[in-house]
Design an enzyme around this catalytic site. Structure first.
Site, mmCIF file in Angstrom:
data_model
loop_
_atom_site.group_PDB
_atom_site.id
_atom_site.type_symbol
_atom_site.label_atom_id
_atom_site.label_comp_id
_atom_site.label_asym_id
_atom_site.label_seq_id
_atom_site.Cartn_x
_atom_site.Cartn_y
_atom_site.Cartn_z
ATOM 1 N N ALA A 250 0.850 -1.190 0.000
ATOM 2 C CA ALA A 250 0.000 0.000 0.000
ATOM 3 C C ALA A 250 0.881 1.233 0.000
ATOM 4 O O ALA A 250 2.007 1.205 0.491
ATOM 5 C CB ALA A 250 -0.910 -0.015 1.228
ATOM 6 N N LYS A 251 0.304 2.312 -0.531
ATOM 7 C CA LYS A 251 1.106 3.533 -0.619
ATOM 8 C C LYS A 251 1.460 4.056 0.771
ATOM 9 O O LYS A 251 2.461 4.712 0.957
ATOM 10 C CB LYS A 251 0.330 4.594 -1.390
ATOM 11 C CG LYS A 251 0.412 4.387 -2.887
ATOM 12 C CD LYS A 251 -0.338 5.451 -3.642
ATOM 13 C CE LYS A 251 -0.279 5.178 -5.135
ATOM 14 N NZ LYS A 251 -1.278 5.883 -5.895
#
Ligand code: GLU
Length: 313
Positions: A250-251
């Protein structure tokens, strides 16, 4: 031979990580293989910057830098989604005028409450259709409730049997899984599903290579394309890159962002080699993938630990 148009469609909401690198490189290698090039294939870039709450200042430039660091290039200028918003808004109103969409004034909490007691055979979290058939126009809904309405697509009942060139045939029951889904939010912003469909059509996109977290969205996009009389692109939904706990990268966890890896001394060549290796492909000395073949991409998610990469050089 037919020429095909593919696209890269990052949301500029944070730094790109190895999961993006993998999906984007697969899209890139597919569009830039000698065979595709000979048939006139094109690859476009679209910046999906409509979700303004998530798009931080400078994020667009940072995403472009990350893409260039990977060595990706595309045809023409980037398509900045927010600059083309009028057409997406128009399509939402067209669907409303045709009776294929309807105003919905339900708040998130009301939907959660209704959805916690699902009907038999329906997924929890599904929108139960509370506002379907209540009003024909936004004005009627506003006047009666004093609330700003969202717009939802009327989803037909039953399963859709669809085809993905990577996964094969698959079935999705959009009605049972999500029900009538939003095409415009209560704050008036176009929903992601509609924005993708309108922009893919306006850009002439014929091929979509992206992560398989979007497979369930694909069915919603298919329904929108049908409702609007737009062509259906071919899909390749490819498995995601996951960490050692099986969670997709995930970012918000920056550990495997391209910037962090570069800071640790990892080179572009190493990232490309890694993506090629986990994707069953071979790079030549110029880091191109001349024999790219999507059929060699493994069907399982790719495992990637931060510790697989040097801590610092
Ligand atoms: N912008 C979306 C994302 O970064 C991808 C949308 C798409 O490929 O259709 O997850």
């Amino acid at each position: 031979m037919t020429s095909r148009t593919g696209r890269l469609a990052p949301s500029p909401t944070g730094h790109l990580h190895l999961g993006h690198a993998r999906s984007f490189l697969l899209a890139y290698w597919q569009a830039r293989s000698p065979h595709a090039k000979a048939s006139g294939a094109r690859l476009l870039l679209r910046m999906e910057d409509l979700d303004l709450e998530r798009v931080k200042p400078g994020a667009l430039e940072a995403t472009l830098e990350d893409l260039r660091w990977l060595g990706l290039e595309w045809d023409g200028e980037p398509w900045i989604q927010s600059e083309h918003r009028a057409a997406i808004d128009e399509a939402a109103l067209e669907l409303l005028a045709d009776g294929r969409a309807y105003p919905c004034v339900c708040t998130r909490r009301e939907i959660e409450e209704a959805a916690s007691a699902p009907q038999a055979g329906m997924a929890s979290g599904r929108y139960p259709g509370t506002c379907r058939g209540r009003w024909r126009t936004l004005e009627e809904a506003r006047a009666e409730t004093g609330r700003e309405p969202a717009l939802r697509l009327c989803v037909p009942p039953g399963s859709l049997r669809l085809h993905d060139d990577f996964r094969g045939d698959f079935e999705v029951d959009v009605d049972a899984e999500v029900g009538d889904f939003p095409i415009r939010t209560r704050s008036g912003a176009p929903a992601y599903q509609l924005a993708v469909v309108i922009d893919d059509a306006r850009m002439g996109v014929e091929e979509v290579v992206r992560g398989d977290d979007l497979l369930s969205s694909a069915a919603r996009q298919y329904l929108l394309q049908q409702a609007l009389g737009l062509p259906h692109p071919r899909w390749w939904h490819v498995p995601l890159v996951c960490d050692e706990h099986g969670h997709r990268l995930a970012k918000r966890t920056d550990a495997l962002s391209l910037r962090e890896l570069a800071r640790r001394g990892v080179t572009r060549a190493e990232v490309l080699q890694w993506v090629a290796r986990v994707s069953g492909q071979v790079l030549d000395a110029g880091l191109c993938c001349p024999d790219f073949d999507m059929r060699r991409v493994p069907r399982e998610p790719v495992l990637c630990r931060s510790t697989d990469w040097p801590a610092n050089r």
